[in-house]
Design a protein around this motif. Sequence first.
Motif, mmCIF file in Angstrom:
data_model
loop_
_atom_site.group_PDB
_atom_site.id
_atom_site.type_symbol
_atom_site.label_atom_id
_atom_site.label_comp_id
_atom_site.label_asym_id
_atom_site.label_seq_id
_atom_site.Cartn_x
_atom_site.Cartn_y
_atom_site.Cartn_z
ATOM 1 N N GLU A 21 10.315 -26.017 -10.098
ATOM 2 C CA GLU A 21 9.966 -26.793 -11.685
ATOM 3 C C GLU A 21 9.635 -25.463 -12.427
ATOM 4 N N ARG A 22 9.976 -24.101 -12.393
ATOM 5 C CA ARG A 22 10.010 -23.297 -13.151
ATOM 6 C C ARG A 22 10.305 -23.634 -14.502
ATOM 7 N N GLN A 23 9.403 -23.345 -15.705
ATOM 8 C CA GLN A 23 9.680 -23.360 -17.045
ATOM 9 C C GLN A 23 8.070 -22.668 -17.428
ATOM 10 N N ARG A 24 9.036 -22.807 -18.717
ATOM 11 C CA ARG A 24 7.887 -21.753 -19.569
ATOM 12 C C ARG A 24 6.267 -22.654 -19.823
ATOM 13 N N SER A 25 5.453 -21.843 -19.385
ATOM 14 C CA SER A 25 3.808 -22.266 -20.614
ATOM 15 C C SER A 25 3.186 -21.696 -20.503
ATOM 16 N N ASP A 26 1.599 -22.344 -20.605
ATOM 17 C CA ASP A 26 0.967 -20.951 -21.406
ATOM 18 C C ASP A 26 0.017 -20.148 -20.487
ATOM 19 N N VAL A 27 -0.091 -21.080 -18.889
ATOM 20 C CA VAL A 27 -0.872 -20.507 -18.539
ATOM 21 C C VAL A 27 -0.245 -20.905 -17.132
ATOM 22 N N ILE A 28 -0.533 -19.767 -16.231
ATOM 23 C CA ILE A 28 -0.323 -19.896 -14.581
ATOM 24 C C ILE A 28 -1.156 -20.272 -13.893
ATOM 25 N N VAL A 29 -1.627 -21.196 -12.883
ATOM 26 C CA VAL A 29 -2.214 -21.746 -12.264
ATOM 27 C C VAL A 29 -2.489 -21.718 -10.763
ATOM 28 N N VAL A 30 -2.737 -20.639 -10.254
ATOM 29 C CA VAL A 30 -2.946 -20.219 -8.700
ATOM 30 C C VAL A 30 -3.851 -21.015 -7.729
ATOM 31 N N PHE A 31 -3.966 -21.146 -7.205
ATOM 32 C CA PHE A 31 -4.368 -22.344 -6.574
ATOM 33 C C PHE A 31 -4.932 -21.652 -5.204
ATOM 34 N N GLY A 32 -6.137 -21.541 -4.980
ATOM 35 C CA GLY A 32 -7.229 -20.584 -4.401
ATOM 36 C C GLY A 32 -6.471 -20.705 -2.535
ATOM 37 N N ALA A 33 -7.092 -20.520 -1.997
ATOM 38 C CA ALA A 33 -7.498 -20.339 -0.467
ATOM 39 C C ALA A 33 -7.637 -18.816 -0.225
ATOM 40 N N ALA A 34 -8.070 -19.218 1.894
ATOM 41 C CA ALA A 34 -9.482 -18.382 2.211
ATOM 42 C C ALA A 34 -8.783 -16.591 1.367
ATOM 43 N N GLU A 35 -9.818 -16.240 1.649
ATOM 44 C CA GLU A 35 -10.399 -14.317 0.792
ATOM 45 C C GLU A 35 -11.108 -14.294 2.164
ATOM 46 N N TYR A 36 -10.835 -12.978 2.498
ATOM 47 C CA TYR A 36 -11.446 -12.150 3.604
ATOM 48 C C TYR A 36 -12.993 -10.677 3.280
ATOM 49 N N VAL A 37 -13.480 -11.410 3.116
ATOM 50 C CA VAL A 37 -14.864 -9.987 2.782
ATOM 51 C C VAL A 37 -14.174 -9.412 0.690
ATOM 52 N N GLY A 38 -13.592 -10.681 0.083
ATOM 53 C CA GLY A 38 -12.789 -9.627 -0.428
ATOM 54 C C GLY A 38 -12.091 -9.703 -0.731
ATOM 55 N N PRO A 95 -7.724 -11.106 -0.821
ATOM 56 C CA PRO A 95 -7.141 -12.281 -0.643
ATOM 57 C C PRO A 95 -6.324 -12.719 1.447
ATOM 58 N N SER A 96 -7.009 -13.961 1.637
ATOM 59 C CA SER A 96 -5.758 -13.598 3.170
ATOM 60 C C SER A 96 -4.192 -13.750 2.969
ATOM 61 N N PRO A 97 -3.496 -13.305 3.641
ATOM 62 C CA PRO A 97 -2.247 -13.443 3.476
ATOM 63 C C PRO A 97 -1.936 -15.128 2.800
ATOM 64 N N VAL A 98 -1.966 -16.062 3.557
ATOM 65 C CA VAL A 98 -1.645 -17.284 2.451
ATOM 66 C C VAL A 98 -2.057 -16.746 1.096
ATOM 67 N N PHE A 99 -3.068 -16.579 0.667
ATOM 68 C CA PHE A 99 -3.875 -16.391 -0.887
ATOM 69 C C PHE A 99 -2.814 -15.770 -1.562
ATOM 70 N N ARG A 100 -2.790 -14.136 -1.251
ATOM 71 C CA ARG A 100 -2.141 -13.075 -1.306
ATOM 72 C C ARG A 100 -0.412 -13.773 -1.734
ATOM 73 N N ALA A 101 -0.076 -14.215 -0.780
ATOM 74 C CA ALA A 101 1.436 -14.393 -0.815
ATOM 75 C C ALA A 101 1.545 -15.567 -2.153
ATOM 76 N N ARG A 102 0.787 -16.382 -2.624
ATOM 77 C CA ARG A 102 0.574 -17.316 -3.923
ATOM 78 C C ARG A 102 0.139 -16.593 -5.272
ATOM 79 N N LEU A 103 -0.467 -15.029 -4.665
ATOM 80 C CA LEU A 103 -0.834 -14.416 -5.929
ATOM 81 C C LEU A 103 0.320 -13.581 -7.024
ATOM 82 N N ASP A 104 1.328 -13.024 -5.117
ATOM 83 C CA ASP A 104 2.082 -12.270 -5.869
ATOM 84 C C ASP A 104 2.937 -13.257 -6.265
#
Length: 152
Positions: free
Chosen positions: A37-54, A56-65
């Motif tokens: 459902e990609r379309q031009r928008s005002d903002v991209i919102v990345v919903f959080g997932a686990a982090e390990y001592v600062g 990102p977890s692999p799941v969170f890193r995939a979202r961020l990437d």
Amino acid sequence: MREFRKTVTFSLVPLFLITGYVGVNYFQIASQSHRDERQRSDVIVVFGAAEYVGKPSPVFRARLDHALDLYQQGFAPMIITTGGHGEDVRFAEGEVGRDYLISRGVPERNVIAETLSDDTAQSAERVANIMRANDMHTSLAVSDGYHLFRIK
């Protein structure tokens, strides 16, 4: 014999209803997870997932990437990362996500970290407030398939 049939029928009806409910939910989640459902928008919102001592977890890193890829393709000029502290009182998921994106070249002025939410509903509510405060009207949500279904 007639009493036995009634018992079996009344026992099977709830089982069929539950199975149907689970089946419909599974289909909706699977369908959403494959929808682009990609379309031009005002903002991209990345919903959080686990982090390990600062970090990102692999799941969170995939979202961020994925959000970084969308940002670099010009789908939105801003990114909001979400997530509170969870178990780790030193780092909030939103902070970790923001720092990760900045370390990958996104200018600090283009990333907003939402760091107080404890769950998806709170994240969505807080993101809506951030968007209103910054005159943003459209967003792209980045998460995994099951989570996107819940977000919607």
